[in-house]
Design an enzyme around this catalytic site. Structure first.
Site, PDB file in Angstrom:
ATOM      1  N   CYS A 115       0.987  -1.276   0.066  1.00  0.00           N
ATOM      2  CA  CYS A 115       0.111  -0.077  -0.040  1.00  0.00           C
ATOM      3  C   CYS A 115       0.913   1.115  -0.029  1.00  0.00           C
ATOM      4  O   CYS A 115       0.982   1.846  -0.910  1.00  0.00           O
ATOM      5  CB  CYS A 115      -0.985  -0.051   1.277  1.00  0.00           C
ATOM      6  SG  CYS A 115      -2.440   0.904   1.122  1.00  0.00           S
ATOM      7  N   SER A 149       3.730 -16.041  33.933  1.00  0.00           N
ATOM      8  CA  SER A 149       4.075 -17.406  34.132  1.00  0.00           C
ATOM      9  C   SER A 149       4.753 -17.968  33.291  1.00  0.00           C
ATOM     10  O   SER A 149       5.871 -18.926  33.594  1.00  0.00           O
ATOM     11  CB  SER A 149       2.113 -18.282  33.829  1.00  0.00           C
ATOM     12  OG  SER A 149       1.885 -17.330  35.024  1.00  0.00           O
ATOM     13  N   GLU A 166      -1.562  -9.477   4.261  1.00  0.00           N
ATOM     14  CA  GLU A 166      -2.252  -9.556   6.081  1.00  0.00           C
ATOM     15  C   GLU A 166      -3.656  -9.773   6.288  1.00  0.00           C
ATOM     16  O   GLU A 166      -3.687 -10.471   7.469  1.00  0.00           O
ATOM     17  CB  GLU A 166      -1.767  -8.972   6.814  1.00  0.00           C
ATOM     18  CG  GLU A 166      -2.000  -6.848   7.184  1.00  0.00           C
ATOM     19  CD  GLU A 166      -1.537  -6.410   5.602  1.00  0.00           C
ATOM     20  OE1 GLU A 166      -1.872  -4.562   5.751  1.00  0.00           O
ATOM     21  OE2 GLU A 166      -1.343  -6.673   4.566  1.00  0.00           O
ATOM     22  N   HIS A 182      -3.829  -5.465   0.502  1.00  0.00           N
ATOM     23  CA  HIS A 182      -2.915  -5.704   1.963  1.00  0.00           C
ATOM     24  C   HIS A 182      -2.991  -6.879   2.241  1.00  0.00           C
ATOM     25  O   HIS A 182      -4.535  -8.014   1.831  1.00  0.00           O
ATOM     26  CB  HIS A 182      -3.979  -4.832   2.897  1.00  0.00           C
ATOM     27  CG  HIS A 182      -3.712  -3.585   3.317  1.00  0.00           C
ATOM     28  ND1 HIS A 182      -2.913  -3.227   4.325  1.00  0.00           N
ATOM     29  CD2 HIS A 182      -4.013  -2.538   2.714  1.00  0.00           C
ATOM     30  CE1 HIS A 182      -2.684  -1.763   4.226  1.00  0.00           C
ATOM     31  NE2 HIS A 182      -3.624  -1.267   3.193  1.00  0.00           N
ATOM     32  N   SER A 190       1.963 -11.789  37.446  1.00  0.00           N
ATOM     33  CA  SER A 190       0.680 -11.460  37.872  1.00  0.00           C
ATOM     34  C   SER A 190      -0.569 -12.137  37.626  1.00  0.00           C
ATOM     35  O   SER A 190      -1.706 -11.690  37.746  1.00  0.00           O
ATOM     36  CB  SER A 190       0.240  -9.869  36.520  1.00  0.00           C
ATOM     37  OG  SER A 190       0.737 -11.673  35.614  1.00  0.00           O
ATOM     38  N   GLY A 191       0.033 -13.411  37.557  1.00  0.00           N
ATOM     39  CA  GLY A 191      -0.644 -14.251  37.621  1.00  0.00           C
ATOM     40  C   GLY A 191      -1.651 -14.408  36.404  1.00  0.00           C
ATOM     41  O   GLY A 191      -2.372 -15.737  35.841  1.00  0.00           O
ATOM     42  N   GLY A 192      -1.032 -13.575  35.403  1.00  0.00           N
ATOM     43  CA  GLY A 192      -1.562 -13.813  33.666  1.00  0.00           C
ATOM     44  C   GLY A 192      -0.758 -15.074  33.039  1.00  0.00           C
ATOM     45  O   GLY A 192       0.400 -15.710  33.699  1.00  0.00           O
ATOM     46  N   VAL A 193      -0.405 -14.966  32.333  1.00  0.00           N
ATOM     47  CA  VAL A 193      -0.692 -15.970  30.551  1.00  0.00           C
ATOM     48  C   VAL A 193       0.769 -15.616  30.732  1.00  0.00           C
ATOM     49  O   VAL A 193       2.254 -16.447  30.853  1.00  0.00           O
ATOM     50  CB  VAL A 193      -1.189 -16.291  29.421  1.00  0.00           C
ATOM     51  CG1 VAL A 193      -0.242 -16.887  28.956  1.00  0.00           C
ATOM     52  CG2 VAL A 193      -2.623 -16.935  29.734  1.00  0.00           C
ATOM     53  N   ASP A 194       1.373 -14.231  30.258  1.00  0.00           N
ATOM     54  CA  ASP A 194       3.299 -13.886  30.107  1.00  0.00           C
ATOM     55  C   ASP A 194       4.230 -13.946  31.185  1.00  0.00           C
ATOM     56  O   ASP A 194       4.911 -14.148  31.537  1.00  0.00           O
ATOM     57  CB  ASP A 194       2.292 -12.398  29.940  1.00  0.00           C
ATOM     58  CG  ASP A 194       1.421 -12.062  28.443  1.00  0.00           C
ATOM     59  OD1 ASP A 194       1.252 -13.261  27.579  1.00  0.00           O
ATOM     60  OD2 ASP A 194       0.875 -11.195  28.860  1.00  0.00           O
TER      61      ASP A 194
END
Length: 509
Positions: free
Chosen positions: A79, A227, A169, A167, A221-225
């Site tokens: 583009c 952990s 993507e 595009h 934090s308890g989150g996925v990242d």
């Protein structure tokens, strides 16, 4: 050395999608602002120029320095990128007679061209531009056209340089992934070897080399990242990792106790810190969203500083920063303007005297989950919905009190539990409730009430960069609404948020 594709960002809302599509091909890539190119080395196999909200005819149009790149490396302009390659090398770009936005079809394709190998005639593509390439430079030739766009795609003679007006993507370009594969695999000659297993192996080796016998403290934090970051670090440095999980008083209902127990079962060294009163006292009377985020981020740093001083010889602080955090926090003229600050991006103040390690810094959320599964982290940890670092503070619009936190915890618990009980939790990417700073009239029994309003929010997404609201069943929403109003004192109205990102964000603050 990991092979990679470099994507130069001109501020397009789709830039992150280009990166995700390439990584889905098991090819590593990085996004860099157009005016801050990485040093060239043998690991770089090709470059992609993104789209942009600018016109190449604007006085302030982004102008990349492509010396040493064009002709030397395979190059694909998308583009705006394609229009830059035409307009600034001897061609001409003019305003379109009408804005070319939406679906189109490639009615002419040069099937012998390597970029368009295996692409079918009349394939659907997605256009999003207000300018048109009116004239190509002499050594450029057209390789695809639509009904309205003659120079739908082009190649530069004597170079592995290409431009496409659409595009590839986005989902609406039905064979876009094949076009990207043709470029990164066939033209750039990238090996498709960037897999979860290879990432774990290389990252653990890098962490061992980088950290040695140093001790590392990690804020969970308890989150996925966080952990996944913790398990990666544990693989690399074992018991030299000390994790800290802070209860800031803004977590979900009983989350502190449940998450702490989960971490201990995984085998992490984890210390729980009850700092509820400390955070809520600092937030008293504060309504402005950015100020809330900064107070919470600052208080986390204070807590970690105190806890780190209790540990001996800690030299590093690990964080679960992921790529969208990094991208959204870059502030460069044009590309990726800062939308909001992220509490876990930007390093630490000097007084902490800790270096930062971020093992997930270049991963999108869905990639983090795949890495976690490769390390056999339990699904119930990996499939947790994302939860904002500032917690319920940014889901309580206005000032924060103990009463408001308790109300929102109860509402959120009913909503999330209902999603799980009805088999909807895993069909939603993120869900939560927002306590609004308004009151509305209601009737309960024979009494007239004037109480609070809560908004429920559930979205589908893959990485949080874009999101669509989840079409939850009306019957489910009706049941949850009744349950909230009947069980949570102080709420007499429930609404459901049906806005998507963009233009809205996932969180309200």
């Amino acid at each position: 050395m990991q092979e990679k594709i470099i994507i130069l960002d001109f501020g397009s809302q789709y830039t992150q999608l280009i990166a995700r599509r390439i990584r889905e091909l098991n090819v590593y890539c990085e996004i860099h602002p157009y005016n801050n190119l990485p040093e060239r080395d043998e690991s770089i196999k090709g470059y992609i120029l993104s789209g942009s909200p600018f016109s190449v005819r604007d006085k302030q149009a982004p102008m990349p320095n492509l010396s040493g790149i064009k002709k030397a490396f395979p190059l694909l302009g998308v583009c705006y990128g394609a229009q830059h390659l035409a307009h600034n090398y001897g061609g001409e770009v003019l305003p379109s007679k009408y804005r070319e936005y939406g679906r189109a079809n490639l009615q002419f394709i040069d099937i012998k061209n390597e970029l368009l190998k295996n692409i079918t005639i009349n394939t659907q593509v997605w256009m999003s531009h207000g300018d048109t390439i009116a004239k190509l430079p002499d050594n450029y030739y057209i390789i695809a056209s639509t009904n309205d766009v003659k120079a739908g795609a082009f190649k530069i003679e004597g170079e592995q340089s290409y431009g496409i007006q659409f595009h590839p993507e986005v989902y609406h370009t039905t064979e876009g992934k094949q076009i990207l594969q043709n470029f990164v695999v066939d033209i750039c000659k990238c090996q498709q070897n960037w897999t979860p297993a290879s990432f774990v192996e290389s990252t653990v080796a890098e962490l061992k080399k980088k950290l040695g016998n140093d001790k590392v403290v990690l804020g969970l934090s308890g989150g996925v990242d966080s952990s996944v970051a913790a398990v990666l670090l544990k693989k690399a440095i074992g018991n030299n990792l000390q994790a800290i999980f802070v209860d800031n008083g803004l977590l979900r209902y009983k989350e502190y106790e449940e998450v702490l127990e989960t971490y201990k079962k995984i085998g992490l060294n984890v210390i729980g810190v009850d700092a509820k009163e400390r955070f809520l006292k600092k937030l008293a009377g504060i309504s402005e969203p950015e100020e809330k985020r900064k107070i919470i981020g600052g208080e986390f740093i204070e807590v970690f500083d105190e806890e780190a001083h209790k540990l001996k010889n800690v030299k590093w602080l690990a964080q679960g920063t992921i790529y969208p955090d990094v991208i959204e926090s870059i502030s460069v003229k044009g590309p990726s303007a800062t939308i909001k600050s992220h509490h876990n991006v930007g390093g630490l103040p000097d007084f902490m005297k800790l270096k930062v390690v971020e093992p997930l810094r270049l991963l999108f959320k869905d990639e983090v989950r795949r890495i976690g599964r490769a390390m056999k982290i339990p699904d119930f940890v990996l499939d947790r919905h994302p939860f904002p670092g500032p917690g319920l503070a940014i889901r309580i619009l206005g000032d924060i009190t103990h009463e408001k936190v308790q109300i929102l915890q109860e509402v959120d618990h009913i909503f999330i539990s209902g999603l799980k009980e009805n088999g909807l939790y895993d069909k939603v990417w993120q869900a939560g409730a927002m306590l609004l700073p308004v009151q509305s009239v209601g009737v309960m029994g024979d009494e007239r009430t004037y109480e609070r309003v809560v908004a429920l929010r559930a979205v589908g997404s893959t990485d949080g960069m874009t999101a669509d609201w989840s079409h939850l069943p009306y019957e489910f929403l009706a049941t949850i609404s009744n349950k909230i109003i009947n069980n949570v004192k102080g709420i007499n109205r429930v609404v459901y948020d049906i806005s998507s990102k963009p233009p809205a964000t996932i969180e309200w603050e």
